[in-house]
Design a protein around this motif. Structure first.
Motif, PDB file in Angstrom:
ATOM      1  N   ALA A   6       0.804  -1.232   0.000  1.00 50.92           N
ATOM      2  CA  ALA A   6       0.000   0.000   0.000  1.00 50.92           C
ATOM      3  C   ALA A   6       0.833   1.275   0.000  1.00 50.92           C
ATOM      4  CB  ALA A   6      -0.998   0.000   1.169  1.00 50.92           C
ATOM      5  N   SER A   7       2.030   1.204  -0.566  1.00 55.19           N
ATOM      6  CA  SER A   7       2.841   2.420  -0.681  1.00 55.19           C
ATOM      7  C   SER A   7       2.395   3.257  -1.879  1.00 55.19           C
ATOM      8  CB  SER A   7       4.324   2.051  -0.801  1.00 55.19           C
ATOM      9  OG  SER A   7       4.537   1.129  -1.846  1.00 55.19           O
ATOM     10  N   GLY A   8       1.594   2.656  -2.755  1.00 57.68           N
ATOM     11  CA  GLY A   8       1.111   3.379  -3.935  1.00 57.68           C
ATOM     12  C   GLY A   8       1.772   2.947  -5.228  1.00 57.68           C
ATOM     13  N   LYS A   9       2.433   1.782  -5.215  1.00 60.68           N
ATOM     14  CA  LYS A   9       3.138   1.284  -6.402  1.00 60.68           C
ATOM     15  C   LYS A   9       2.206   1.061  -7.589  1.00 60.68           C
ATOM     16  CE  LYS A   9       4.087  -2.589  -4.453  1.00 60.68           C
ATOM     17  NZ  LYS A   9       3.413  -2.403  -3.170  1.00 60.68           N
ATOM     18  N   GLY A  10       1.086   0.403  -7.300  1.00 66.52           N
ATOM     19  CA  GLY A  10       0.161   0.034  -8.373  1.00 66.52           C
ATOM     20  C   GLY A  10      -0.454   1.263  -9.023  1.00 66.52           C
ATOM     21  N   THR A  11      -0.908   2.195  -8.178  1.00 71.07           N
ATOM     22  CA  THR A  11      -1.529   3.424  -8.674  1.00 71.07           C
ATOM     23  C   THR A  11      -0.529   4.199  -9.532  1.00 71.07           C
ATOM     24  OG1 THR A  11      -2.776   3.495  -6.608  1.00 71.07           O
ATOM     25  CG2 THR A  11      -2.713   5.527  -7.901  1.00 71.07           C
ATOM     26  N   ARG A  28      -4.513   4.150   4.085  1.00 74.38           N
ATOM     27  CA  ARG A  28      -4.919   3.993   2.673  1.00 74.38           C
ATOM     28  C   ARG A  28      -5.627   2.651   2.446  1.00 74.38           C
ATOM     29  NH1 ARG A  28       0.782   5.736  -0.170  1.00 74.38           N
ATOM     30  NH2 ARG A  28       0.810   7.891   0.580  1.00 74.38           N
ATOM     31  N   ARG A  29      -5.021   1.593   2.972  1.00 76.68           N
ATOM     32  CA  ARG A  29      -5.599   0.257   2.766  1.00 76.68           C
ATOM     33  C   ARG A  29      -6.969   0.152   3.428  1.00 76.68           C
ATOM     34  NH1 ARG A  29      -2.484  -3.702   0.265  1.00 76.68           N
ATOM     35  NH2 ARG A  29      -2.692  -2.231  -1.396  1.00 76.68           N
ATOM     36  N   GLU A  53      -9.397   1.818   1.237  1.00 72.97           N
ATOM     37  CA  GLU A  53      -9.585   1.008   0.034  1.00 72.97           C
ATOM     38  C   GLU A  53     -10.502  -0.188   0.329  1.00 72.97           C
ATOM     39  OE1 GLU A  53      -5.743  -0.137  -1.467  1.00 72.97           O
ATOM     40  OE2 GLU A  53      -6.648  -1.550  -2.869  1.00 72.97           O
ATOM     41  N   ARG A  67     -14.068   0.836   0.726  1.00 68.29           N
ATOM     42  CA  ARG A  67     -14.698   1.057  -0.586  1.00 68.29           C
ATOM     43  C   ARG A  67     -15.114  -0.260  -1.221  1.00 68.29           C
ATOM     44  NH1 ARG A  67     -10.809   5.240  -1.453  1.00 68.29           N
ATOM     45  NH2 ARG A  67      -9.425   3.852  -2.580  1.00 68.29           N
ATOM     46  N   LEU A 100       2.212  12.660   0.383  1.00 67.52           N
ATOM     47  CA  LEU A 100       1.816  12.949  -0.995  1.00 67.52           C
ATOM     48  C   LEU A 100       0.555  12.171  -1.350  1.00 67.52           C
ATOM     49  CD1 LEU A 100       5.267  12.586  -2.843  1.00 67.52           C
ATOM     50  CD2 LEU A 100       4.286  14.649  -1.829  1.00 67.52           C
ATOM     51  N   ASP A 101      -0.426  12.856  -1.947  1.00 63.65           N
ATOM     52  CA  ASP A 101      -1.570  12.089  -2.454  1.00 63.65           C
ATOM     53  C   ASP A 101      -1.156  11.485  -3.806  1.00 63.65           C
ATOM     54  OD1 ASP A 101      -1.776  14.097  -4.349  1.00 63.65           O
ATOM     55  OD2 ASP A 101      -3.597  14.986  -3.503  1.00 63.65           O
TER      56      ASP A 101
HETATM   57  O1  CDP Z   1       0.230  -1.136  -5.127  1.00 64.96           O
HETATM   58  P1  CDP Z   1       0.332  -0.744  -3.681  1.00 64.96           P
HETATM   59  O2  CDP Z   1      -0.143  -1.811  -2.751  1.00 64.96           O
HETATM   60  O3  CDP Z   1       1.693  -0.253  -3.296  1.00 64.96           O
HETATM   61  O4  CDP Z   1      -0.623   0.511  -3.431  1.00 64.96           O
HETATM   62  P2  CDP Z   1      -1.875   1.035  -4.290  1.00 64.96           P
HETATM   63  O5  CDP Z   1      -2.834  -0.074  -4.479  1.00 64.96           O
HETATM   64  O6  CDP Z   1      -1.402   1.760  -5.491  1.00 64.96           O
HETATM   65  O7  CDP Z   1      -2.455   2.139  -3.300  1.00 64.96           O
HETATM   66  C1  CDP Z   1      -3.160   1.795  -2.128  1.00 64.96           C
HETATM   67  C2  CDP Z   1      -4.270   2.807  -1.897  1.00 64.96           C
HETATM   68  O8  CDP Z   1      -3.693   4.063  -1.513  1.00 64.96           O
HETATM   69  C3  CDP Z   1      -5.121   3.090  -3.136  1.00 64.96           C
HETATM   70  O9  CDP Z   1      -6.461   3.183  -2.732  1.00 64.96           O
HETATM   71  C4  CDP Z   1      -4.611   4.423  -3.625  1.00 64.96           C
HETATM   72  O10 CDP Z   1      -5.599   5.195  -4.257  1.00 64.96           O
HETATM   73  C5  CDP Z   1      -4.152   5.101  -2.369  1.00 64.96           C
HETATM   74  N1  CDP Z   1      -3.013   6.023  -2.550  1.00 64.96           N
HETATM   75  C6  CDP Z   1      -2.958   7.200  -1.855  1.00 64.96           C
HETATM   76  O11 CDP Z   1      -3.888   7.486  -1.110  1.00 64.96           O
HETATM   77  N2  CDP Z   1      -1.895   8.061  -1.973  1.00 64.96           N
HETATM   78  C7  CDP Z   1      -0.867   7.758  -2.748  1.00 64.96           C
HETATM   79  N3  CDP Z   1       0.189   8.573  -2.863  1.00 64.96           N
HETATM   80  C8  CDP Z   1      -0.888   6.540  -3.455  1.00 64.96           C
HETATM   81  C9  CDP Z   1      -1.987   5.681  -3.326  1.00 64.96           C
END
Ligand code: CDP
Ligand code: CDP
Length: 208
Positions: free
Chosen positions: A10-15, A140-141, A144, A147, A190-191
């Protein structure tokens, strides 16, 4: 052109990976889905996750099509189970060729996971290591999962994230760590938009 993105849960890699891929017109692979799918193959057949041979067999026979659209794979239980089977070397070996073929796609590819810059694509053109505090990642998780309609307490998610990070970092095979030549981006404050802007600058500066 290959962009490798690694980092903890949940660091935001996928997004970020998805947005960078859209920006450049590249293909994107969330490699966590491969390990999640291996775990699910065992769970669907009531095979314990400790059965290494069954896990290796599932990885060798994995159907990699449509993983992106499979919402069940994104559940919390699947992430935890994925981190158990991902520690088995034969599972990782079985998934390597597919990931490397994907990385060779033209005009480019973005792959995100734990070992992309270190093992899967050590020669990637750009390597990013994305981090954020465990508390922010749990927040964040939590949002998510809400949701998605999954019930889970913030404290439980934070514990799960800490345990999974520890397991991913301490395993002997392809542990989670930044490659020596990776650029680290801390997204705690950071968002998703700001993280994308910062990452884009890093990619552009390391390309030139
Ligand atoms: O892929 P990973 O598990 O690293 O994370 P992700 O699925 O990209 O992001 C986890 C959640 O955090 C999602 O709901 C994104 O929208 C959110 N997010 C965020 O709030 N701020 C960021 N800078 C990146 C992601
Ligand atoms: O989205 P999140 O960061 O929570 O998890 P994920 O990226 O879907 O990965 C799930 C699990 O698969 C991780 O905790 C790792 O144990 C494993 N994984 C891995 O070992 N190597 C990768 N390249 C990607 C995921």
């Amino acid at each position: 052109m290959i962009i490798a993105i690694d980092g903890p849960a949940a660091s935001g890699k996928g997004t970020l990976g998805k947005r960078l891929a859209e920006h450049y017109g590249f293909a994107h692979l969330d490699t966590g889905l491969l390990y999640r799918a291996v775990a699910r193959a065992l769970m669907d057949r009531d095979i314990p996750l400790t059965d290494r041979d069954a896990a290796a067999h599932a990885a060798q026979n994995l159907d990699v099509s449509h993983l992106e659209d499979d919402t069940r794979l994104r559940g919390a239980a699947m992430g935890e189970a994925a981190s158990v089977v991902s520690a088995y070397q034969p599972v990782r070996d079985a998934l390597l060729a597919f990931q490397r073929q994907f990385a060779a796609r033209k005009p480019g590819a973005v792959l995100d996971g734990r070992d992309i810059g270190t093992v899967v694509c050590p020669d990637a053109d750009v390597k990013l290591f994305i981090t954020a505090s465990p508390e922010e990642r749990a927040r964040r998780r939590h949002l998510e999962l809400q949701r998605r309609g999954e019930q889970a307490a913030y404290e439980t998610i934070l514990e799960d994230i800490r345990r999974r990070d520890e397991r991913d970092m301490s395993r002997s095979t392809a542990p989670l760590k930044a490659a020596a030549d990776a650029l680290t981006l801390d997204t705690t404050d950071l968002d998703a938009d700001a993280a994308f802007d910062a990452a884009l600058k890093m990619v552009e500066s390391s390309r030139s």
